[in-house]
Each structure stands twice: as structure tokens, then as C-alpha cells.
Motif scaffolding. Structure first.
Motif, PDB file in Angstrom:
ATOM      1  N   VAL A  16       0.915  -1.058   0.011  1.00 55.17           N
ATOM      2  CA  VAL A  16      -0.153   0.281   0.080  1.00 55.17           C
ATOM      3  C   VAL A  16       0.867   1.360   0.017  1.00 55.17           C
ATOM      4  CG1 VAL A  16      -1.764   1.354   1.390  1.00 55.17           C
ATOM      5  CG2 VAL A  16      -1.923  -1.242   1.327  1.00 55.17           C
ATOM      6  N   ARG A  17       0.729   2.069  -1.035  1.00 54.16           N
ATOM      7  CA  ARG A  17       1.244   3.459  -0.970  1.00 54.16           C
ATOM      8  C   ARG A  17       0.284   4.395  -1.478  1.00 54.16           C
ATOM      9  NH1 ARG A  17       5.259   3.093  -5.359  1.00 54.16           N
ATOM     10  NH2 ARG A  17       3.563   1.707  -6.145  1.00 54.16           N
ATOM     11  N   PHE A  18       0.507   5.586  -0.843  1.00 57.42           N
ATOM     12  CA  PHE A  18      -0.285   6.729  -1.038  1.00 57.42           C
ATOM     13  C   PHE A  18       0.185   8.133  -1.091  1.00 57.42           C
ATOM     14  CE2 PHE A  18      -0.108   5.279   3.592  1.00 57.42           C
ATOM     15  CZ  PHE A  18       0.274   6.657   4.075  1.00 57.42           C
ATOM     16  N   SER A  57     -17.101   8.367 -13.428  1.00 52.87           N
ATOM     17  CA  SER A  57     -16.521   7.567 -14.463  1.00 52.87           C
ATOM     18  C   SER A  57     -15.317   8.217 -14.939  1.00 52.87           C
ATOM     19  CB  SER A  57     -17.409   7.460 -15.616  1.00 52.87           C
ATOM     20  OG  SER A  57     -18.572   6.639 -15.338  1.00 52.87           O
ATOM     21  N   LEU A  58     -15.274   9.432 -14.893  1.00 53.52           N
ATOM     22  CA  LEU A  58     -14.087  10.339 -15.352  1.00 53.52           C
ATOM     23  C   LEU A  58     -13.049  10.256 -14.218  1.00 53.52           C
ATOM     24  CD1 LEU A  58     -12.420  12.103 -17.178  1.00 53.52           C
ATOM     25  CD2 LEU A  58     -13.768  14.226 -16.020  1.00 53.52           C
ATOM     26  N   THR A  59     -13.178  10.251 -13.119  1.00 53.28           N
ATOM     27  CA  THR A  59     -12.296  10.065 -12.131  1.00 53.28           C
ATOM     28  C   THR A  59     -11.834   8.752 -12.201  1.00 53.28           C
ATOM     29  OG1 THR A  59     -13.692  11.517 -10.539  1.00 53.28           O
ATOM     30  CG2 THR A  59     -11.653  10.279  -9.452  1.00 53.28           C
ATOM     31  N   ALA A  60     -12.444   7.597 -12.301  1.00 54.39           N
ATOM     32  CA  ALA A  60     -12.072   6.267 -12.092  1.00 54.39           C
ATOM     33  C   ALA A  60     -11.122   5.984 -13.646  1.00 54.39           C
ATOM     34  CB  ALA A  60     -13.099   5.198 -12.372  1.00 54.39           C
ATOM     35  N   GLU A  61     -11.398   6.625 -14.647  1.00 54.89           N
ATOM     36  CA  GLU A  61     -10.640   6.565 -15.744  1.00 54.89           C
ATOM     37  C   GLU A  61      -9.196   7.247 -15.358  1.00 54.89           C
ATOM     38  OE1 GLU A  61     -12.970   8.158 -19.068  1.00 54.89           O
ATOM     39  OE2 GLU A  61     -14.511   6.688 -18.803  1.00 54.89           O
ATOM     40  N   LEU A  62      -9.254   8.444 -15.018  1.00 56.01           N
ATOM     41  CA  LEU A  62      -8.095   9.286 -14.663  1.00 56.01           C
ATOM     42  C   LEU A  62      -7.264   8.246 -13.822  1.00 56.01           C
ATOM     43  CD1 LEU A  62      -9.491  12.708 -14.043  1.00 56.01           C
ATOM     44  CD2 LEU A  62      -8.092  11.944 -16.364  1.00 56.01           C
ATOM     45  N   ALA A  63      -7.839   7.551 -12.797  1.00 55.29           N
ATOM     46  CA  ALA A  63      -6.987   7.113 -11.722  1.00 55.29           C
ATOM     47  C   ALA A  63      -6.462   5.771 -12.412  1.00 55.29           C
ATOM     48  CB  ALA A  63      -7.700   6.644 -10.644  1.00 55.29           C
ATOM     49  N   ALA A  64      -7.502   5.147 -13.366  1.00 55.90           N
ATOM     50  CA  ALA A  64      -6.934   3.969 -13.957  1.00 55.90           C
ATOM     51  C   ALA A  64      -5.768   4.066 -14.646  1.00 55.90           C
ATOM     52  CB  ALA A  64      -8.128   3.274 -14.618  1.00 55.90           C
ATOM     53  N   ARG A  65      -5.742   5.172 -15.599  1.00 55.93           N
ATOM     54  CA  ARG A  65      -4.775   5.392 -16.455  1.00 55.93           C
ATOM     55  C   ARG A  65      -3.340   5.951 -15.773  1.00 55.93           C
ATOM     56  NH1 ARG A  65      -6.863   9.879 -19.914  1.00 55.93           N
ATOM     57  NH2 ARG A  65      -5.630  11.428 -18.569  1.00 55.93           N
ATOM     58  N   ALA A  66      -3.532   6.516 -14.501  1.00 52.82           N
ATOM     59  CA  ALA A  66      -2.186   6.973 -13.635  1.00 52.82           C
ATOM     60  C   ALA A  66      -1.862   5.714 -13.263  1.00 52.82           C
ATOM     61  CB  ALA A  66      -2.765   8.033 -12.531  1.00 52.82           C
ATOM     62  N   VAL A  67      -2.615   4.839 -12.856  1.00 49.00           N
ATOM     63  CA  VAL A  67      -2.248   3.726 -11.828  1.00 49.00           C
ATOM     64  C   VAL A  67      -1.663   2.500 -12.859  1.00 49.00           C
ATOM     65  CG1 VAL A  67      -2.921   1.959 -10.149  1.00 49.00           C
ATOM     66  CG2 VAL A  67      -3.200   4.363  -9.754  1.00 49.00           C
ATOM     67  N   GLY A  68      -2.592   2.396 -13.980  1.00 46.54           N
ATOM     68  CA  GLY A  68      -2.146   1.326 -14.897  1.00 46.54           C
ATOM     69  C   GLY A  68      -2.819   0.090 -14.384  1.00 46.54           C
ATOM     70  N   CYS A  69      -4.229   0.164 -14.446  1.00 42.98           N
ATOM     71  CA  CYS A  69      -5.092  -0.936 -13.938  1.00 42.98           C
ATOM     72  C   CYS A  69      -6.751  -0.536 -14.505  1.00 42.98           C
ATOM     73  CB  CYS A  69      -5.257  -0.747 -12.511  1.00 42.98           C
ATOM     74  SG  CYS A  69      -6.223   0.505 -11.695  1.00 42.98           S
ATOM     75  N   ASP A  77      -7.557  15.533 -13.153  1.00 41.30           N
ATOM     76  CA  ASP A  77      -6.691  15.409 -14.255  1.00 41.30           C
ATOM     77  C   ASP A  77      -5.429  16.040 -14.013  1.00 41.30           C
ATOM     78  OD1 ASP A  77      -6.048  14.621 -16.628  1.00 41.30           O
ATOM     79  OD2 ASP A  77      -6.995  16.130 -17.844  1.00 41.30           O
ATOM     80  N   GLY A  78      -4.320  15.317 -14.190  1.00 38.26           N
ATOM     81  CA  GLY A  78      -2.986  15.974 -13.880  1.00 38.26           C
ATOM     82  C   GLY A  78      -2.605  15.606 -12.296  1.00 38.26           C
ATOM     83  N   VAL A  79      -3.485  15.805 -11.635  1.00 42.84           N
ATOM     84  CA  VAL A  79      -3.282  15.717  -9.989  1.00 42.84           C
ATOM     85  C   VAL A  79      -2.950  14.170  -9.761  1.00 42.84           C
ATOM     86  CG1 VAL A  79      -4.474  15.710  -7.781  1.00 42.84           C
ATOM     87  CG2 VAL A  79      -4.577  17.818  -9.377  1.00 42.84           C
ATOM     88  N   LEU A  80      -3.994  13.367 -10.391  1.00 41.36           N
ATOM     89  CA  LEU A  80      -3.761  11.754  -9.990  1.00 41.36           C
ATOM     90  C   LEU A  80      -2.507  11.292 -10.756  1.00 41.36           C
ATOM     91  CD1 LEU A  80      -7.294  10.457 -10.464  1.00 41.36           C
ATOM     92  CD2 LEU A  80      -6.081  11.097  -8.371  1.00 41.36           C
ATOM     93  N   ASP A  81      -2.056  11.876 -11.946  1.00 47.42           N
ATOM     94  CA  ASP A  81      -0.835  11.476 -12.332  1.00 47.42           C
ATOM     95  C   ASP A  81       0.376  12.010 -11.607  1.00 47.42           C
ATOM     96  OD1 ASP A  81      -1.341  10.057 -14.807  1.00 47.42           O
ATOM     97  OD2 ASP A  81      -2.091  12.105 -15.684  1.00 47.42           O
ATOM     98  N   ALA A  82       0.281  13.227 -10.893  1.00 48.06           N
ATOM     99  CA  ALA A  82       1.499  13.535 -10.312  1.00 48.06           C
ATOM    100  C   ALA A  82       1.378  13.005  -8.811  1.00 48.06           C
ATOM    101  CB  ALA A  82       1.061  15.143 -10.131  1.00 48.06           C
ATOM    102  N   LEU A  83       0.497  12.580  -8.391  1.00 48.34           N
ATOM    103  CA  LEU A  83       0.252  11.974  -7.078  1.00 48.34           C
ATOM    104  C   LEU A  83       1.026  10.399  -7.303  1.00 48.34           C
ATOM    105  CD1 LEU A  83      -3.281  12.510  -5.615  1.00 48.34           C
ATOM    106  CD2 LEU A  83      -0.833  13.411  -4.777  1.00 48.34           C
ATOM    107  N   THR A  84       1.079   9.739  -8.437  1.00 44.80           N
ATOM    108  CA  THR A  84       1.530   8.438  -8.547  1.00 44.80           C
ATOM    109  C   THR A  84       2.951   8.685  -8.596  1.00 44.80           C
ATOM    110  OG1 THR A  84       1.625   8.590 -10.851  1.00 44.80           O
ATOM    111  CG2 THR A  84      -0.025   7.779  -9.908  1.00 44.80           C
ATOM    112  N   GLN A  85       3.591  10.076  -8.777  1.00 44.29           N
ATOM    113  CA  GLN A  85       5.141  10.206  -8.553  1.00 44.29           C
ATOM    114  C   GLN A  85       5.742  10.387  -7.486  1.00 44.29           C
ATOM    115  OE1 GLN A  85       6.726   9.687 -11.875  1.00 44.29           O
ATOM    116  NE2 GLN A  85       4.706   9.138 -12.318  1.00 44.29           N
ATOM    117  N   LYS A  86       4.662  10.528  -6.143  1.00 39.99           N
ATOM    118  CA  LYS A  86       5.339  10.758  -4.831  1.00 39.99           C
ATOM    119  C   LYS A  86       4.596  10.158  -3.766  1.00 39.99           C
ATOM    120  CE  LYS A  86       2.218  14.437  -3.668  1.00 39.99           C
ATOM    121  NZ  LYS A  86       2.146  15.566  -2.750  1.00 39.99           N
ATOM    122  N   LEU A  87       4.231   8.711  -4.272  1.00 39.06           N
ATOM    123  CA  LEU A  87       3.641   7.674  -3.324  1.00 39.06           C
ATOM    124  C   LEU A  87       4.785   7.310  -2.295  1.00 39.06           C
ATOM    125  CD1 LEU A  87       1.923   5.406  -6.105  1.00 39.06           C
ATOM    126  CD2 LEU A  87       0.838   6.857  -4.571  1.00 39.06           C
TER     127      LEU A  87
END
Lengths: 410, 410
Positions: A22-24, A99-111, A134-144
């Protein structure tokens, strides 16, 4: 939002350990609040099992519908929680935002989107602009990171006056298993039904159906045993994630005796967090345990206990430090459950006030009044009819509640 | 007791006429209050029919048990009401107090104890010393009068801030029929469940079963359609007495079309008194009508309306003049009745706030907020599923409620 910290707040915070798998990370997405984090992304390694308990409201939020659908899959890779907007009662726009939030998260995480779980808390009826993610979730994956848990606990707060964390450690097959939990809310009373949210994380390898069974069981005596003002949220969410990283054989069945051992530790965490929610009940100055025994069934006892714990007259009497057992009789009487006035026994703490339907011979107004000045109180009622019993936890009803809820939205 | 008069109090009092066959008197029996009347004796001529609706609390007062038993006889000669002590939850002593009071009244009036009706209101759990009525009831029989109704209305008050009276006059077969009513209480919220009491008197010649049927029917849309704080009293009592002195043929059956005519006038009186009770709701500053339509049945609509009217979050929002329709959604959702979030329409007054599960296009926060500043408000919810509808009347939840109920007993 600058509410004073509840007088019932715990004196120290738990510091849960990192949970392998688990990382966040958290961020300021500017959804409603300024100068504080309001979005949490938690990412799970592959193989993470998930279970959940969701509001039974018939007007649930869009995120609730989303989680209910995805829970059937049993696996999770991501959790996105935002505070400041509950995305409840937002119609088609709400569904699109989810739906949009889930898509953005899925893309950022790769799931897959079916492995993304969502929760939103805050004002309701306002459309949630998910493009802000948009952008925020991608950025978050860089600082888990895997610690500290205080960060996600703070990001999900709304009018909470303190962050709510809990942890448990147990040993199974000689291996240490960890459980970490965070929660937000003041029970069902968070303003605008902003929701009670709680998330539990463990490294135990446990099958989703087993985790679900344990979560449902222990939720009944923790979150489902608290009430602040009887108002059920549109968005209540309890999710548990098990990464399976601990090096023991998987727990695949409830018949496995280790399920019981794990369940007890899980129960401790849920109970601890539920009590913290009551202690942050809006305007609360007293923590109250309501015990009902001698009912015709456990279910009947629970209904009577809830009738007492939800009664405005009982709660205001407790706020006024008045050992007003007459109001307890009233609440028993209105519960609609089997009861016989002339068999009731009522006690505040160890002070028996009434027995067999009338004032107890040993009743002392002075002693009972002195007891009521305490911060932790218990109300015990024996119905005298059977063996059913139940306990419900609540707080008092004070001017603070009126202040918070008469002014919150404007 | 020196509470300010409710801002929602009616501007004028009704002055019901004398009812042939009914006389009454009041006295200071010193039960709890000083310097005011606290006991009412009403005496009825022979042939007076009686009907009643009593609390459904499973922990009722001794007087409730007494009335329930005597109602089966269908005739009344005397009514004794005391304020200051509810004689509830007083066990064997309470039963003895009721018996003694009835015996004293029967002796003073010259009737059977089965024709005596009793009601008590005030603090509960305290034994009622019925010997205080000895002599008092005899003395009252010496000063009976048929007017003014303000005297009995005042004698039965506890924390009421104004006396509650109502009247109706109708004509049947060319003869004038009179109905007079008095009530006390702030709904179910009178401190210590001191009770909601209401008594109706008429000179109509009407058989007890017909009177009972009409009373039950119209109670459903008057007293049973109000809520102040969801707390049901141990002693709620509504009794109707018909002396039969009006010179028309007796109304012996519900099929008699005159029963319907009388029933409508009775309904007016019950409704008027029920609204007065809401207007004296503890701490109330707003009078609120909750309309629910489009439910799957009338019963379902009533449950939803009550869920809205009882919600502390809804009531505090109204106190705060906040058009917080999100809390209405929450209350619909928690009612446990068939509802579909995406079909809900919600309006405050004429202002439609939400339609089809999301904010209405024409929604204006400014206009809605301006509306909420009024003293008389309506909340309307259309469920969009069927033809069931219901209306419930309530008030807001304010600091005044906390003040009154956090301090009353001590």
C-alpha cells in the motif's frame, strides 16, 4: 471550519505502520477548501483483495453506486477519496464525474476501472468537477509513500476536529500481520451528510469473501453501533483492502481458524475508529454507552438501545447533567419493542435509579447528579423479559450541535 | 416555567361556547406548582358518550391504563386532570393513586368509578399523592360552571407558553351543535414527557362507537400528523365527550350522513389544536409543513414525511434559514421507503430546488434563502413513483430547545 477540537478527542494519535503493498499520496486539488489537502490516492499492488460495507440509504451518492458495482470483482488497485464535495444527488453529472475520476485513476495507476474505488465527502447537490483530478492523479503517482498515515487521515477530513487513525498488529503462523485504519466524520451527523468514511488496510493474505464476511460481522458492533443524531448519510463507506504481502498461507475460508484471529484484530481497529467518530460527534461534550439487556432478542435490544441513544430528550438531559431516567422510560416505551413498564431496571453508571417500574429504594439524587458530571457515562436498562442484549455508543446534544448545523452551509 | 410566549403563538384565543351538559371547575391542589391552578374537574350529565385515543407507548402512565379500561364502557360522568405530576413509571403506587383519585371523584360527583376519566401531566417517576385531591374534588363540585374555557385550558398547562383552545359550530337538522376543545403540550416534546393532552366536548347526541370512529379517523391527520422532536410521550391522551343535549335525533351509525358533517367540524377542532401544539414546540421559531407526494402509498409517504420532519439536520438547517435541500435528500434516503434518487423533486415553498435527482435549472440560492427567512415554511417532496401522499407539521430545532430540555428538571 475552524471548530475547536472536541473535548472528547483522544489524547494521542495512533501511528499505524506501513502496510506492504500500500502506498499513498495527497494533494490540494482546490475542490472546496483552501490551504489544505483534499484528495487522497492510495495505490495497491496486484493481488489486493477488497471488501466493503456501504450506506443503506436509498438515495446513495454516485460513488457508492460505483463501489457497490466494483466490490463484486473482489480486487482493488486504487482508491481515490476527495473531501469538500460529496458528489451526491448530482444526477447524470455525478455518474459522469465518477466515471471520469475512475478513468483518470486507472490510467495513472495502470489498472482497470473496475479495480478503482471511490469515495467523496462534503457538500451535496453541487456538481463535482472531476476534471480537477486530471494531472493531479498522475502527479500523485510520482510521490507515493507508505507512511505516515496522518497525511491520508487529514486529507479526507471535513468538519472533523481531529484526524482518526487506528492500528493493530497480530501474529499468525509466526508472522507479524499489520492492520492500519483511517476514518473521518462525526458519525451520521457530519454536516450536509458529508459522510462517514473509513478505510482499513492490511498485509494479510485473505480472500475477498472472507474479508467481506469479517468486515460485515465486525461492522455490526462498531460503526453500526454508533449514532450521533440518527441521520444516516448518503455516502457512508467502509472499505477494507488486503494486499496479501505477509508471508503466510492465504486465508481462503471462514473455517480457517486464522480467520477468527484476524477478525478479532480487525474488530479492534473498527471499534477504535468508530469510538473516535462518536468522540468527534458535533458539539459533543459527553461520551455515552447505552447498554440494554433482558430484551426478547438481540435485535429488539438494539432497537431499544438506539431509541434511547437517538432521543433528543435523553441527549439534552445528559448535556444538562440531569439523571433524568424518566426520559429513558419514554425512549423504551416509544421503541415499539416488547417491554413491560413494571419490569424495567434503569441505571446510570452503578447508580440504580429505577427497579420494577418505579424509583429504586436506594436512589440518591445527589449521587446520580454527581455521576452525571463525568465525561464518560453509561446508561443501562434491563428489560426483564429475556436474554437479548445490545450496546450502542453516542454523545450528548448541545448548543454546539445547533451552532454547527444551523450555520454550516452558508 | 417563566418561558417567553412562543413567537408562533396565535394572535387571539378562541372563546368556545358553553356546552350543555358540561360543567367544570379548577383549583390549586399544590401538586408541584405554586400560585396557579393545577387540577381540573369536569362533570358531565348522564348519557354522555366518550371516545378516546391514547399513547401507543409500551410504557404508558397509570392514568392511560385506567382510561383504556373505562373507554370500553362508552359513558363518562367525570374527568379529572392534574398538572405537575404525570404519575408515570410509579408502579403499584401509581395504580393506587389512580384508583383513589377515581374513588374520590366518583363520590364527589355521584357516579361509578368506571365513568371517571383521568389524565396526569408533569414530572414522571415521582409518586403522586392522590390524598391531595381529598376535599378538593368535593369543593370543586360546589363551584362548577360552564364557562369560560380559558380556566380549564390554563389548569392543565405545564411548560406551555400559551393556553390552547378551539371551537366549532355546525348546524344539523336546523339545530346548532357546538364543539369545544382544549389542549396542552408542545407535542411529544413536553419536558419529562409531561404529555400531550387534549379534551373535546360537544352537545351532539352521538353514539360512543361513532364518536370513537370519527375521533380515530381525524386524529390521524391532526395530532398524529405532528412531531416536534420524535419523542413519543408516555401519557398522550385525546378524549372526546358528547353530552347529547342538542335537540336532534341521535347519530347512531357512521352510515348516517350527519356523522360525516359532525366529523368535519370535529376534524377542524382537532386540527386547530394540533397546530397550536406545534406552534408551542419547545424553542420553535419556524412552523413547517412537510408535504410528500408521489410515494408508493399514503403510509409510505407518511413515513418519509416523518423522517424529514424528525431529522435534526433538517430542523437545524431550517432554524439557520438555510435552504439545505441536501439534508432533505438524506432524510428521504434514510426513511427505508421506496424511493429513487433520480426521480425526486424538492421544493421549499414555490421554489423548486431539485428535480430528477439534481439541482433544478431554475434554482436560485438567493430566492430560496429569502424564502427561508419567513416564519411559515413548507417543504415539498415528490417521490415520483406513485400516488401516495401525506402531510406532517413540525417546527425547527433551536438553542431554545437545548436550553429548555437541558435545564428543566433541575
Amino acid at each position: 471550519m475552524a471548530l475547536p477540537v472536541s473535548p472528547l478527542a483522544p489524547k494521542t494519535y495512533a501511528t499505524p505502520p506501513a502496510i506492504a503493498g500500500v502506498r499513498f499520496a495527497t494533494a490540494e486539488a482546490g475542490i472546496r477548501y483552501k490551504g489544505r489537502t483534499d484528495v487522497l490516492l492510495a495505490v495497491f499492488d496486484e493481488g489486493t483483495a477488497v471488501a466493503g460495507v456501504l450506506t443503506r440509504s436509498l438515495c446513495p451518492s454516485a460513488a457508492i453506486d460505483w463501489c457497490r458495482q466494483n466490490l463484486s470483482g473482489g480486487t482493488a488497485r486504487a482508491l481515490v477519496v476527495n473531501s469538500g464535495n460529496a458528489n451526491a444527488f448530482t444526477g447524470l453529472k455525478g455518474i459522469e464525474a465518477v466515471s471520469l475520476t475512475a478513468e483518470l485513476a486507472a490510467r495513472a495507476v495502470g489498472c482497470a476501472t473496475s479495480e478503482v474505488f471511490l469515495a467523496s465527502t462534503g457538500v451535496i447537490g453541487e456538481p463535482l468537477d472531476a476534471r480537477k483530478f486530471d494531472g493531479v492523479l498522475d502527479a500523485l503517482t510520482q510521490k507515493l509513500s507508505a507512511e505516515p498515515w496522518m497525511e491520508p487521515a487529514k486529507a479526507i477530513m471535513t468538519t472533523d476536529t481531529f484526524a482518526k487513525l487506528s492500528e493493530a498488529t497480530l501474529e499468525i503462523d509466526g508472522v507479524t500481520i499489520n492492520i492500519a485504519g483511517i476514518a473521518k466524520g462525526s458519525g451520521m451527523i457530519a454536516p450536509d451528510m458529508a459522510t462517514m468514511l473509513s478505510f482499513v488496510f492490511t498485509d494479510a493474505p485473505i480472500a475477498a469473501p472472507v474479508l467481506q464476511a469479517l468486515l460485515t460481522k465486525h461492522n455490526a458492533t462498531s460503526f453500526n453501533a454508533i449514532t450521533v443524531d440518527s441521520d444516516t448519510s448518503t455516502s457512508d463507506t467502509l472499505l477494507a483492502f488486503a494486499t496479501g504481502k505477509a508471508a503466510i498461507d492465504p486465508i481462503a475460508s471462514l473455517d480457517d481458524p486464522r480467520a477468527e484471529i484476524f477478525g478479532e484484530a480487525l474488530s479492534d481497529v473498527l471499534f477504535d475508529m468508530a469510538m473516535q467518530v462518536v468522540r468527534d460527534g458535533e458539539g459533543a461534550t459527553k461520551f455515552v454507552t447505552v447498554n440494554v439487556s433482558g430484551a426478547t432478542s438481540d435485535e429488539s435490544a438494539a432497537k431499544i438501545a438506539r431509541s434511547i441513544a437517538d432521543s433528543p430528550l435523553v441527549k439534552t438531559a445528559i448535556a444538562g447533567e440531569d439523571a433524568n431516567w424518566g426520559r429513558i422510560v419514554m425512549a423504551v416505551g416509544k421503541a415499539g419493542q416488547p417491554a413491560d413498564r413494571d419490569k424495567l431496571t434503569i441505571a446510570f453508571g452503578d447508580h440504580v435509579l429505577a427497579r420494577n417500574g418505579q424509583r429504586a429504594a436506594e436512589y440518591s439524587e445527589d449521587a446520580a447528579t454527581a455521576y452525571m458530571k463525568g465525561e464518560e457515562l453509561s446508561v443501562s436498562v434491563d428489560i426483564g423479559l429475556g436474554a437479548g442484549h445490545a450496546t450502542v455508543y453516542t454523545c450528548d446534544l448541545t448548543h454546539g450541535y445547533i451552532d454547527i448545523n444551523g450555520n454550516y452551509r452558508s
